[in-house]
Design a protein around this motif. Sequence first.
Motif, short mmCIF file in Angstrom:
data_model
loop_
_atom_site.label_atom_id
_atom_site.label_comp_id
_atom_site.label_asym_id
_atom_site.label_seq_id
_atom_site.Cartn_x
_atom_site.Cartn_y
_atom_site.Cartn_z
N PRO A 59 -21.72 -9.73 -14.47
CA PRO A 59 -23.01 -9.79 -13.78
C PRO A 59 -23.26 -11.15 -13.13
O PRO A 59 -22.94 -12.18 -13.72
N ARG A 60 -23.80 -11.12 -11.94
CA ARG A 60 -24.28 -12.37 -11.31
C ARG A 60 -25.57 -12.81 -11.96
O ARG A 60 -25.84 -14.00 -12.10
N ASP A 94 -28.16 -7.60 -12.74
CA ASP A 94 -27.13 -6.57 -12.84
C ASP A 94 -27.14 -5.92 -14.22
O ASP A 94 -26.84 -4.74 -14.36
N ARG A 154 -20.96 1.35 -11.41
CA ARG A 154 -22.34 1.28 -10.94
C ARG A 154 -22.51 2.09 -9.65
O ARG A 154 -21.74 1.94 -8.71
N TYR A 202 -20.53 -3.70 -19.63
CA TYR A 202 -20.94 -3.76 -18.23
C TYR A 202 -19.73 -3.65 -17.30
O TYR A 202 -19.74 -2.89 -16.32
N SER A 253 -30.50 -1.75 -12.55
CA SER A 253 -29.75 -2.56 -13.51
C SER A 253 -29.09 -1.69 -14.57
O SER A 253 -29.61 -0.62 -14.94
N GLU A 254 -27.97 -2.14 -15.08
CA GLU A 254 -27.36 -1.53 -16.25
C GLU A 254 -28.09 -2.05 -17.50
O GLU A 254 -28.49 -3.22 -17.55
#
Length: 268
Positions: A26-27, A213, A264, A259, A235-236
Amino acid sequence: MTALQKLVYTGYARRLRKRLDGANLPRHLAMVMDGNRRWARQMGFEDARVGHRYGAEHLDEVLGWCVEMGIRHVTVFVASVDNVRKRDAGEVGNLMRMIEEVVAERLSRPSSVWRLHLAGRLEVLPDSTRDALKLAADSTRDAPGVLAESTGDGGFHLNIAIGYDGREEIVTAIRSLLDEEASAGYSAADIAQRLTAERIAAHLYTGGQPDPDLVIRTSGERRTSGFLLWQAAYSELHFCDVYWPGFRKVDFLRALRSYAARNRRFGA
Protein backbone atom coordinates in the motif's frame (compact mmCIF):
# COMPACT_ATOMS: atom_id res chain seq x y z
CA MET A 1 8.95 -14.95 25.73
CA THR A 2 11.75 -17.49 26.10
CA ALA A 3 15.01 -17.34 24.16
CA LEU A 4 13.80 -20.14 21.89
CA GLN A 5 10.48 -18.38 21.27
CA LYS A 6 12.32 -15.16 20.42
CA LEU A 7 14.51 -17.04 17.95
CA VAL A 8 11.50 -18.65 16.27
CA TYR A 9 9.64 -15.34 16.16
CA THR A 10 12.61 -13.50 14.67
CA GLY A 11 13.06 -16.15 12.01
CA TYR A 12 9.39 -16.13 11.10
CA ALA A 13 9.34 -12.32 10.87
CA ARG A 14 12.41 -12.41 8.64
CA ARG A 15 10.77 -14.91 6.28
CA LEU A 16 7.58 -12.85 6.11
CA ARG A 17 9.60 -9.74 5.35
CA LYS A 18 11.58 -11.52 2.64
CA ARG A 19 8.41 -12.72 0.89
CA LEU A 20 7.25 -9.12 0.58
CA ASP A 21 10.28 -8.05 -1.45
CA GLY A 22 8.93 -6.76 -4.75
CA ALA A 23 5.30 -7.25 -3.65
CA ASN A 24 2.53 -4.76 -4.26
CA LEU A 25 2.38 -2.80 -1.01
CA PRO A 26 0.00 0.00 0.00
CA ARG A 27 1.05 3.57 -0.69
CA HIS A 28 -1.32 4.73 2.04
CA LEU A 29 -2.03 2.67 5.15
CA ALA A 30 -4.81 3.62 7.58
CA MET A 31 -5.08 2.11 11.06
CA VAL A 32 -7.77 2.05 13.74
CA MET A 33 -5.71 1.65 16.90
CA ASP A 34 -8.32 -0.13 19.01
CA GLY A 35 -8.14 -2.11 22.24
CA ASN A 36 -5.81 -0.14 24.52
CA ARG A 37 -7.96 -0.51 27.65
CA ARG A 38 -8.80 -4.16 27.01
CA TRP A 39 -5.10 -4.90 26.54
CA ALA A 40 -4.31 -3.26 29.88
CA ARG A 41 -6.95 -5.38 31.65
CA GLN A 42 -5.65 -8.50 29.91
CA MET A 43 -2.14 -7.68 31.14
CA GLY A 44 -3.37 -7.30 34.71
CA PHE A 45 -3.12 -3.54 35.17
CA GLU A 46 -5.50 -2.21 37.81
CA ASP A 47 -5.96 1.04 35.92
CA ALA A 48 -7.00 0.23 32.34
CA ARG A 49 -6.11 3.77 31.31
CA VAL A 50 -2.47 2.69 31.39
CA GLY A 51 -3.20 1.09 28.03
CA HIS A 52 -3.36 4.51 26.41
CA ARG A 53 0.31 5.17 27.22
CA TYR A 54 1.39 1.80 25.88
CA GLY A 55 -0.73 2.38 22.80
CA ALA A 56 0.72 5.84 22.19
CA GLU A 57 4.28 4.57 22.59
CA HIS A 58 3.58 1.64 20.28
CA LEU A 59 2.61 4.00 17.46
CA ASP A 60 6.24 5.13 17.28
CA GLU A 61 7.36 1.54 16.68
CA VAL A 62 4.70 0.83 14.05
CA LEU A 63 5.62 3.99 12.16
CA GLY A 64 9.17 2.66 12.05
CA TRP A 65 7.88 -0.50 10.36
CA CYS A 66 6.08 1.66 7.80
CA VAL A 67 9.29 3.53 7.00
CA GLU A 68 11.11 0.21 6.64
CA MET A 69 8.48 -0.99 4.14
CA GLY A 70 8.43 2.28 2.21
CA ILE A 71 4.84 3.19 3.14
CA ARG A 72 4.85 6.96 2.82
CA HIS A 73 1.29 7.86 3.81
CA VAL A 74 -0.22 6.72 7.10
CA THR A 75 -3.47 7.76 8.79
CA VAL A 76 -4.22 6.71 12.36
CA PHE A 77 -7.58 6.96 14.11
CA VAL A 78 -6.84 8.22 17.62
CA ALA A 79 -10.23 9.43 18.90
CA SER A 80 -13.64 10.27 17.52
CA VAL A 81 -15.74 13.27 18.46
CA ASP A 82 -17.91 10.93 20.55
CA ASN A 83 -14.83 9.51 22.31
CA VAL A 84 -13.84 13.00 23.40
CA ARG A 85 -17.33 14.15 24.38
CA LYS A 86 -18.97 11.07 25.89
CA ARG A 87 -16.29 9.05 27.67
CA ASP A 88 -15.34 9.52 31.31
CA ALA A 89 -13.55 12.84 31.82
CA GLY A 90 -10.67 11.18 33.63
CA GLU A 91 -10.08 8.71 30.81
CA VAL A 92 -10.26 11.41 28.15
CA GLY A 93 -7.87 13.60 30.12
CA ASN A 94 -5.41 10.72 30.41
CA LEU A 95 -5.64 10.00 26.67
CA MET A 96 -5.03 13.65 25.82
CA ARG A 97 -1.97 13.75 28.08
CA MET A 98 -0.58 10.69 26.34
CA ILE A 99 -1.05 12.40 22.98
CA GLU A 100 0.72 15.50 24.22
CA GLU A 101 3.57 13.75 26.06
CA VAL A 102 4.21 10.86 23.67
CA VAL A 103 2.77 11.36 20.19
CA ALA A 104 3.25 15.11 19.71
CA GLU A 105 6.60 15.16 21.52
CA ARG A 106 8.14 12.27 19.58
CA LEU A 107 6.92 13.48 16.20
CA SER A 108 8.49 16.87 16.92
CA ARG A 109 11.97 15.42 17.34
CA PRO A 110 14.52 16.47 14.69
CA SER A 111 15.11 12.79 13.88
CA SER A 112 11.47 12.24 12.84
CA VAL A 113 10.90 11.73 9.12
CA TRP A 114 7.14 12.27 9.33
CA ARG A 115 5.25 15.39 8.36
CA LEU A 116 2.21 15.63 10.61
CA HIS A 117 -1.26 16.54 9.32
CA LEU A 118 -4.24 16.98 11.64
CA ALA A 119 -7.65 15.58 10.75
CA GLY A 120 -10.68 16.37 12.87
CA ARG A 121 -12.47 18.99 14.89
CA LEU A 122 -9.62 20.37 16.93
CA GLU A 123 -11.95 22.73 18.78
CA VAL A 124 -13.37 19.79 20.79
CA LEU A 125 -9.90 19.03 22.22
CA PRO A 126 -8.42 20.55 25.39
CA ASP A 127 -6.39 23.68 24.65
CA SER A 128 -3.13 22.02 25.70
CA THR A 129 -3.67 19.04 23.35
CA ARG A 130 -4.70 21.22 20.43
CA ASP A 131 -1.68 23.50 20.94
CA ALA A 132 0.74 20.56 21.25
CA LEU A 133 -0.51 18.97 18.02
CA LYS A 134 -0.45 22.24 16.10
CA LEU A 135 3.09 22.90 17.31
CA ALA A 136 4.12 19.40 16.20
CA ALA A 137 2.52 19.93 12.78
CA ASP A 138 4.35 23.24 12.37
CA SER A 139 7.68 21.83 13.50
CA THR A 140 7.51 18.85 11.10
CA ARG A 141 7.08 20.91 7.96
CA ASP A 142 10.84 20.66 7.44
CA ALA A 143 11.24 17.05 8.57
CA PRO A 144 13.86 15.04 6.60
CA GLY A 145 11.10 13.05 4.94
CA VAL A 146 9.43 16.27 3.82
CA LEU A 147 12.63 17.71 2.40
CA ALA A 148 12.98 14.47 0.44
CA GLU A 149 10.00 15.57 -1.62
CA SER A 150 12.37 17.74 -3.65
CA THR A 151 14.02 14.54 -4.91
CA GLY A 152 10.68 13.23 -6.13
CA ASP A 153 10.15 10.43 -3.63
CA GLY A 154 7.25 12.14 -1.87
CA GLY A 155 8.43 12.19 1.74
CA PHE A 156 6.50 10.62 4.64
CA HIS A 157 3.11 11.94 5.75
CA LEU A 158 1.19 11.06 8.92
CA ASN A 159 -2.44 12.05 9.41
CA ILE A 160 -3.66 12.06 13.01
CA ALA A 161 -7.45 11.65 13.09
CA ILE A 162 -8.54 13.07 16.44
CA GLY A 163 -11.86 14.65 17.30
CA TYR A 164 -12.80 12.96 14.04
CA ASP A 165 -16.15 12.08 12.46
CA GLY A 166 -16.31 10.71 8.92
CA ARG A 167 -19.69 12.15 8.04
CA GLU A 168 -18.77 15.53 9.45
CA GLU A 169 -15.58 15.53 7.39
CA ILE A 170 -17.61 15.20 4.18
CA VAL A 171 -20.02 17.95 5.23
CA THR A 172 -17.11 20.23 6.12
CA ALA A 173 -15.40 19.53 2.78
CA ILE A 174 -18.55 20.34 0.79
CA ARG A 175 -19.13 23.49 2.81
CA SER A 176 -15.53 24.59 2.18
CA LEU A 177 -15.90 23.97 -1.55
CA LEU A 178 -19.18 25.88 -1.72
CA ASP A 179 -17.69 28.82 0.18
CA GLU A 180 -14.74 28.86 -2.22
CA GLU A 181 -16.99 28.81 -5.27
CA ALA A 182 -19.30 31.50 -3.89
CA SER A 183 -16.31 33.73 -3.08
CA ALA A 184 -15.20 33.34 -6.71
CA GLY A 185 -18.57 34.70 -7.83
CA TYR A 186 -20.22 31.54 -9.13
CA SER A 187 -23.99 31.22 -8.96
CA ALA A 188 -25.74 28.28 -7.31
CA ALA A 189 -26.48 26.81 -10.76
CA ASP A 190 -22.83 27.19 -11.80
CA ILE A 191 -21.64 25.57 -8.55
CA ALA A 192 -23.95 22.61 -9.10
CA GLN A 193 -22.59 22.10 -12.60
CA ARG A 194 -18.98 22.32 -11.42
CA LEU A 195 -19.42 19.94 -8.47
CA THR A 196 -17.42 16.72 -8.85
CA ALA A 197 -16.14 13.98 -6.58
CA GLU A 198 -12.57 15.06 -7.29
CA ARG A 199 -13.24 18.65 -6.25
CA ILE A 200 -14.90 17.54 -3.01
CA ALA A 201 -11.99 15.18 -2.27
CA ALA A 202 -9.55 18.06 -2.55
CA HIS A 203 -11.23 19.69 0.47
CA LEU A 204 -11.08 16.63 2.74
CA TYR A 205 -8.56 16.49 5.59
CA THR A 206 -6.37 14.26 3.41
CA GLY A 207 -6.72 16.43 0.30
CA GLY A 208 -3.77 16.00 -2.05
CA GLN A 209 -2.85 12.57 -0.67
CA PRO A 210 -3.71 9.19 -2.19
CA ASP A 211 -6.71 7.37 -0.78
CA PRO A 212 -5.84 4.59 1.69
CA ASP A 213 -5.15 1.29 -0.01
CA LEU A 214 -5.41 -0.74 3.18
CA VAL A 215 -7.27 -0.15 6.45
CA ILE A 216 -6.21 -2.21 9.47
CA ARG A 217 -8.30 -2.40 12.63
CA THR A 218 -6.99 -4.12 15.73
CA SER A 219 -8.90 -5.67 18.70
CA GLY A 220 -11.13 -8.01 16.69
CA GLU A 221 -13.89 -5.50 15.96
CA ARG A 222 -15.28 -5.89 12.41
CA ARG A 223 -16.37 -2.34 11.62
CA THR A 224 -14.81 0.93 10.47
CA SER A 225 -16.69 3.24 12.87
CA GLY A 226 -17.03 6.05 10.34
CA PHE A 227 -13.28 6.18 9.68
CA LEU A 228 -12.39 7.80 6.33
CA LEU A 229 -15.85 7.16 4.90
CA TRP A 230 -15.10 8.93 1.62
CA GLN A 231 -11.45 7.98 1.19
CA ALA A 232 -11.85 4.29 2.08
CA ALA A 233 -14.66 3.58 -0.39
CA TYR A 234 -12.44 1.10 -2.28
CA SER A 235 -9.87 0.32 0.40
CA GLU A 236 -9.00 -3.24 1.33
CA LEU A 237 -9.89 -4.05 4.95
CA HIS A 238 -7.90 -6.18 7.39
CA PHE A 239 -9.22 -6.99 10.86
CA CYS A 240 -6.71 -8.23 13.41
CA ASP A 241 -7.76 -9.94 16.66
CA VAL A 242 -4.89 -8.60 18.80
CA TYR A 243 -5.25 -5.38 20.79
CA TRP A 244 -3.30 -2.36 19.56
CA PRO A 245 -0.46 -2.38 22.14
CA GLY A 246 0.03 -6.10 21.37
CA PHE A 247 0.07 -5.59 17.58
CA ARG A 248 3.36 -7.25 16.60
CA LYS A 249 5.56 -6.85 13.58
CA VAL A 250 4.45 -10.27 12.34
CA ASP A 251 0.82 -9.08 12.55
CA PHE A 252 1.79 -6.03 10.51
CA LEU A 253 3.62 -8.12 7.92
CA ARG A 254 0.73 -10.59 7.69
CA ALA A 255 -1.63 -7.70 6.93
CA LEU A 256 0.69 -6.56 4.14
CA ARG A 257 0.96 -10.11 2.84
CA SER A 258 -2.83 -10.39 2.75
CA TYR A 259 -3.08 -7.09 0.89
CA ALA A 260 -0.40 -8.08 -1.63
CA ALA A 261 -2.30 -11.29 -2.44
CA ARG A 262 -5.57 -9.53 -3.22
CA ASN A 263 -6.82 -8.60 -6.67
CA ARG A 264 -8.15 -5.09 -6.23
CA ARG A 265 -11.11 -4.33 -8.49
CA PHE A 266 -12.09 -0.81 -7.30
CA GLY A 267 -15.78 -1.61 -7.64
CA ALA A 268 -15.51 -3.17 -11.11
